[in-house]
Design a protein around this motif. Structure first.
Motif, PDB file in Angstrom:
ATOM      1  N   ALA A 110      18.114  -6.213  13.354  1.00 45.05           N
ATOM      2  CA  ALA A 110      19.268  -6.947  13.126  1.00 45.05           C
ATOM      3  C   ALA A 110      19.662  -6.956  11.622  1.00 45.05           C
ATOM      4  O   ALA A 110      20.628  -7.001  10.719  1.00 45.05           O
ATOM      5  N   LEU A 111      18.244  -7.818  11.146  1.00 43.57           N
ATOM      6  CA  LEU A 111      18.202  -8.216  10.246  1.00 43.57           C
ATOM      7  C   LEU A 111      18.809  -6.500   9.194  1.00 43.57           C
ATOM      8  O   LEU A 111      19.192  -7.161   7.230  1.00 43.57           O
ATOM      9  N   LEU A 112      17.606  -5.570   9.368  1.00 42.57           N
ATOM     10  CA  LEU A 112      18.353  -4.523   7.600  1.00 42.57           C
ATOM     11  C   LEU A 112      19.338  -4.683   7.439  1.00 42.57           C
ATOM     12  O   LEU A 112      19.086  -4.461   6.052  1.00 42.57           O
ATOM     13  N   PRO A 113      20.797  -4.289   8.129  1.00 42.71           N
ATOM     14  CA  PRO A 113      21.881  -4.391   7.350  1.00 42.71           C
ATOM     15  C   PRO A 113      22.305  -5.063   6.162  1.00 42.71           C
ATOM     16  O   PRO A 113      22.856  -4.724   5.219  1.00 42.71           O
ATOM     17  N   GLU A 114      21.935  -6.679   6.275  1.00 46.86           N
ATOM     18  CA  GLU A 114      22.067  -7.260   5.733  1.00 46.86           C
ATOM     19  C   GLU A 114      20.928  -7.341   4.239  1.00 46.86           C
ATOM     20  O   GLU A 114      21.470  -7.423   3.058  1.00 46.86           O
ATOM     21  N   ALA A 115      19.743  -6.024   4.176  1.00 48.57           N
ATOM     22  CA  ALA A 115      18.952  -5.957   3.618  1.00 48.57           C
ATOM     23  C   ALA A 115      20.056  -5.692   2.140  1.00 48.57           C
ATOM     24  O   ALA A 115      20.024  -5.157   1.139  1.00 48.57           O
ATOM     25  N   ARG A 116      20.884  -4.574   3.192  1.00 47.24           N
ATOM     26  CA  ARG A 116      21.265  -3.298   2.557  1.00 47.24           C
ATOM     27  C   ARG A 116      22.484  -3.968   1.897  1.00 47.24           C
ATOM     28  O   ARG A 116      23.215  -3.715   0.421  1.00 47.24           O
ATOM     29  N   THR A 117      23.200  -4.948   1.749  1.00 44.75           N
ATOM     30  CA  THR A 117      24.271  -5.906   1.785  1.00 44.75           C
ATOM     31  C   THR A 117      23.844  -6.275   0.283  1.00 44.75           C
ATOM     32  O   THR A 117      24.442  -7.063  -0.760  1.00 44.75           O
ATOM     33  N   ARG A 118      22.809  -7.141   0.120  1.00 45.72           N
ATOM     34  CA  ARG A 118      21.889  -7.761  -0.855  1.00 45.72           C
ATOM     35  C   ARG A 118      22.015  -6.914  -2.178  1.00 45.72           C
ATOM     36  O   ARG A 118      21.418  -7.115  -3.282  1.00 45.72           O
ATOM     37  N   GLY A 119      22.292  -5.278  -1.909  1.00 46.10           N
ATOM     38  CA  GLY A 119      21.734  -4.353  -2.881  1.00 46.10           C
ATOM     39  C   GLY A 119      20.625  -3.337  -3.150  1.00 46.10           C
ATOM     40  O   GLY A 119      20.429  -2.534  -3.918  1.00 46.10           O
ATOM     41  N   LEU A 120      19.994  -4.026  -1.172  1.00 45.41           N
ATOM     42  CA  LEU A 120      18.211  -2.927  -1.264  1.00 45.41           C
ATOM     43  C   LEU A 120      19.160  -1.990  -0.779  1.00 45.41           C
ATOM     44  O   LEU A 120      19.580  -1.430   0.020  1.00 45.41           O
ATOM     45  N   ASP A 121      17.409  -1.128  -1.616  1.00 45.09           N
ATOM     46  CA  ASP A 121      17.716   0.472  -1.397  1.00 45.09           C
ATOM     47  C   ASP A 121      16.740   0.557  -0.017  1.00 45.09           C
ATOM     48  O   ASP A 121      16.113   1.407   0.620  1.00 45.09           O
ATOM     49  N   HIS A 122      15.395  -0.363  -0.043  1.00 44.28           N
ATOM     50  CA  HIS A 122      14.539  -0.633   0.864  1.00 44.28           C
ATOM     51  C   HIS A 122      13.814  -1.932   1.058  1.00 44.28           C
ATOM     52  O   HIS A 122      14.065  -2.728   0.248  1.00 44.28           O
ATOM     53  N   VAL A 123      13.049  -1.914   1.634  1.00 42.80           N
ATOM     54  CA  VAL A 123      12.491  -3.263   2.131  1.00 42.80           C
ATOM     55  C   VAL A 123      11.059  -3.214   2.445  1.00 42.80           C
ATOM     56  O   VAL A 123      10.756  -1.833   3.371  1.00 42.80           O
ATOM     57  N   ASP A 124       9.988  -3.855   2.070  1.00 42.69           N
ATOM     58  CA  ASP A 124       8.934  -3.483   2.039  1.00 42.69           C
ATOM     59  C   ASP A 124       8.689  -4.912   2.957  1.00 42.69           C
ATOM     60  O   ASP A 124       9.279  -6.553   2.766  1.00 42.69           O
ATOM     61  N   ILE A 125       7.503  -4.232   4.333  1.00 39.48           N
ATOM     62  CA  ILE A 125       7.288  -5.628   5.251  1.00 39.48           C
ATOM     63  C   ILE A 125       5.472  -5.245   5.077  1.00 39.48           C
ATOM     64  O   ILE A 125       5.072  -4.165   5.375  1.00 39.48           O
ATOM     65  N   THR A 126       4.798  -6.688   4.731  1.00 38.05           N
ATOM     66  CA  THR A 126       3.411  -6.182   5.164  1.00 38.05           C
ATOM     67  C   THR A 126       2.704  -7.270   5.949  1.00 38.05           C
ATOM     68  O   THR A 126       3.001  -7.974   6.777  1.00 38.05           O
ATOM     69  N   THR A 127       1.801  -6.701   6.266  1.00 40.98           N
ATOM     70  CA  THR A 127       1.421  -7.625   8.098  1.00 40.98           C
ATOM     71  C   THR A 127      -0.430  -6.814   7.999  1.00 40.98           C
ATOM     72  O   THR A 127      -0.725  -5.912   7.005  1.00 40.98           O
ATOM     73  N   SER A 128      -1.641  -7.547   7.824  1.00 44.72           N
ATOM     74  CA  SER A 128      -2.356  -7.019   8.635  1.00 44.72           C
ATOM     75  C   SER A 128      -3.347  -6.442   9.565  1.00 44.72           C
ATOM     76  O   SER A 128      -2.118  -6.194  10.128  1.00 44.72           O
ATOM     77  N   PRO A 129      -4.603  -5.665   8.777  1.00 46.80           N
ATOM     78  CA  PRO A 129      -5.047  -4.691   9.674  1.00 46.80           C
ATOM     79  C   PRO A 129      -4.998  -4.735  11.286  1.00 46.80           C
ATOM     80  O   PRO A 129      -4.570  -3.400  11.747  1.00 46.80           O
ATOM     81  N   GLU A 130      -5.523  -6.036  11.475  1.00 43.81           N
ATOM     82  CA  GLU A 130      -5.749  -6.043  13.080  1.00 43.81           C
ATOM     83  C   GLU A 130      -4.545  -6.055  13.588  1.00 43.81           C
ATOM     84  O   GLU A 130      -4.082  -6.401  14.544  1.00 43.81           O
ATOM     85  N   ASN A 131      -3.578  -7.132  12.809  1.00 41.84           N
ATOM     86  CA  ASN A 131      -1.898  -7.044  13.271  1.00 41.84           C
ATOM     87  C   ASN A 131      -1.242  -5.837  13.479  1.00 41.84           C
ATOM     88  O   ASN A 131       0.098  -5.119  13.346  1.00 41.84           O
ATOM     89  N   LEU A 132      -1.690  -5.391  14.889  1.00 43.20           N
ATOM     90  CA  LEU A 132      -0.818  -4.147  15.513  1.00 43.20           C
ATOM     91  C   LEU A 132       0.145  -4.016  16.240  1.00 43.20           C
ATOM     92  O   LEU A 132       1.450  -3.315  16.154  1.00 43.20           O
ATOM     93  N   ALA A 133       0.537  -5.463  16.378  1.00 39.24           N
ATOM     94  CA  ALA A 133       2.195  -5.569  17.371  1.00 39.24           C
ATOM     95  C   ALA A 133       3.079  -5.308  16.255  1.00 39.24           C
ATOM     96  O   ALA A 133       4.067  -5.366  16.211  1.00 39.24           O
ATOM     97  N   SER A 134       2.546  -6.013  15.096  1.00 37.93           N
ATOM     98  CA  SER A 134       3.420  -7.059  13.607  1.00 37.93           C
ATOM     99  C   SER A 134       4.003  -4.718  13.694  1.00 37.93           C
ATOM    100  O   SER A 134       4.908  -4.147  12.929  1.00 37.93           O
ATOM    101  N   GLN A 135       2.913  -4.182  13.511  1.00 37.30           N
ATOM    102  CA  GLN A 135       2.999  -2.182  12.371  1.00 37.30           C
ATOM    103  C   GLN A 135       3.785  -1.821  13.766  1.00 37.30           C
ATOM    104  O   GLN A 135       4.387  -0.686  13.466  1.00 37.30           O
ATOM    105  N   GLN A 136       3.769  -2.010  14.842  1.00 36.36           N
ATOM    106  CA  GLN A 136       4.870  -1.256  16.294  1.00 36.36           C
ATOM    107  C   GLN A 136       6.259  -1.703  15.419  1.00 36.36           C
ATOM    108  O   GLN A 136       7.060  -1.368  16.180  1.00 36.36           O
TER     109      GLN A 136
END
Length: 195
Positions: free
Chosen positions: A134-160
Motif C-alpha cells: 500500500a505504501l509503495l505508490p506513495e513513494a512514487r508520488t514523492r519522486g522516487l524511482d525506487h526504494v531501498d529497504i534493509t533487513t538483517s540476514p536472519e530476518n527471513l520473514a522481513s525478506q519474504q
C-alpha cells in the motif's frame, strides 16, 4: 462454527482517533524503532507531555522536526518523511517512508527509504506485506524511482515481505558502528510502474 470476519488492513494517518491503540502497543513494550527499542518509552513520554505535538511530529514531509537520535548516541539531521499506522480495527504496527528531495540517494546514516514493524500479537497475518504494498505508490508520488529497504540476514520473514513486493537483493554490507555494526541486506524495489 463460524469465524468472525476480519477487518481488512488499512494504513491510517496518526490521529487522536487511533492514538489509544498506539499507546497500548507502546505500553506492552513494542517499539516502532528496531534499532532503538527505548524509542517506545521515549514516545510514551512525548505523548503524555503533548499528544498534539507528538502526532504532528510523525508527519513531517518538510523535515522541520528535531534531529534524529542514533542507537550509538549522537544525532543526525532529520529527513523528510512520515509514518502511517497499520489498522485492522485495532493498532497493528507502523510503516515509515523517508526520502531526500530530488534524489533516490539516502545519507549513509539512513539504511532505507522504508521501515516497518508489526506488533507481535498481530504477526503472521500478512500485515507487513500488505502495508508495504500500500505504501509503495506513495513513494512514487514523492519522486522516487525506487526504494531501498534493509533487513538483517536472519530476518527471513522481513525478506519474504520485501521479495513479495518485488524486492531484489542488491547488496550485503555492514552497518556503521553508530547503527550497530552488524551485517545487513539491502533490497531494492522499483516503483516507476506503480500507480
Amino acid at each position: 462454527m463460524t469465524s468472525e470476519p476480519r477487518t481488512p488492513l488499512q494504513l491510517v494517518w496518526p490521529s487522536h482517533e487511533h492514538l489509544a491503540g498506539y499507546i497500548a502497543a507502546l505500553e506492552r513494550g513494542w517499539s516502532p524503532n528496531n534499532l532503538r527499542p527505548e524509542a517506545g518509552q521515549e514516545e510514551l513520554a512525548q505523548i503524555h507531555a503533548d499528544p498534539e505535538r507528538f502526532l504532528a511530529s510523525l508527519v513531517d514531509p518538510e523535515a522541520k522536526g528535531p534531529p534524529v537520535a542514533l542507537p550509538g548516541g549522537g544525532t543526525v539531521p532529520r529527513l523528510p518523511g512520515y509514518r502511517r499506522w497499520m489498522w485492522d480495527g485495532e493498532f497493528c504496527g507502523s510503516i515509515q517512508l523517508r526520502w531526500q528531495p530530488g534524489t533516490n540517494a539516502l545519507p549513509i546514516y539512513c539504511l532505507g527509504h522504508i521501515g516497518y514493524g508489526v506488533v507481535p500479537w498481530k504477526g503472521n497475518r500478512g500485515y507487513a506485506k500488505a502495508a508495504l504494498r500500500a505504501l509503495l505508490p506513495e513513494a512514487r508520488t514523492r519522486g522516487l524511482d525506487h526504494v531501498d529497504i534493509t533487513t538483517s540476514p536472519e530476518n527471513l520473514a522481513s525478506q519474504q515481505v520485501i521479495r513479495a513486493n518485488g524486492g531484489v537483493l542488491v547488496e550485503e554490507f555492514v552497518k556503521l558502528p553508530e547503527l550497530g555494526g552488524t551485517p545487513e541486506l539491502r533490497f531494492r524495489i522499483d516503483v516507476r510502474e506503480l500507480r
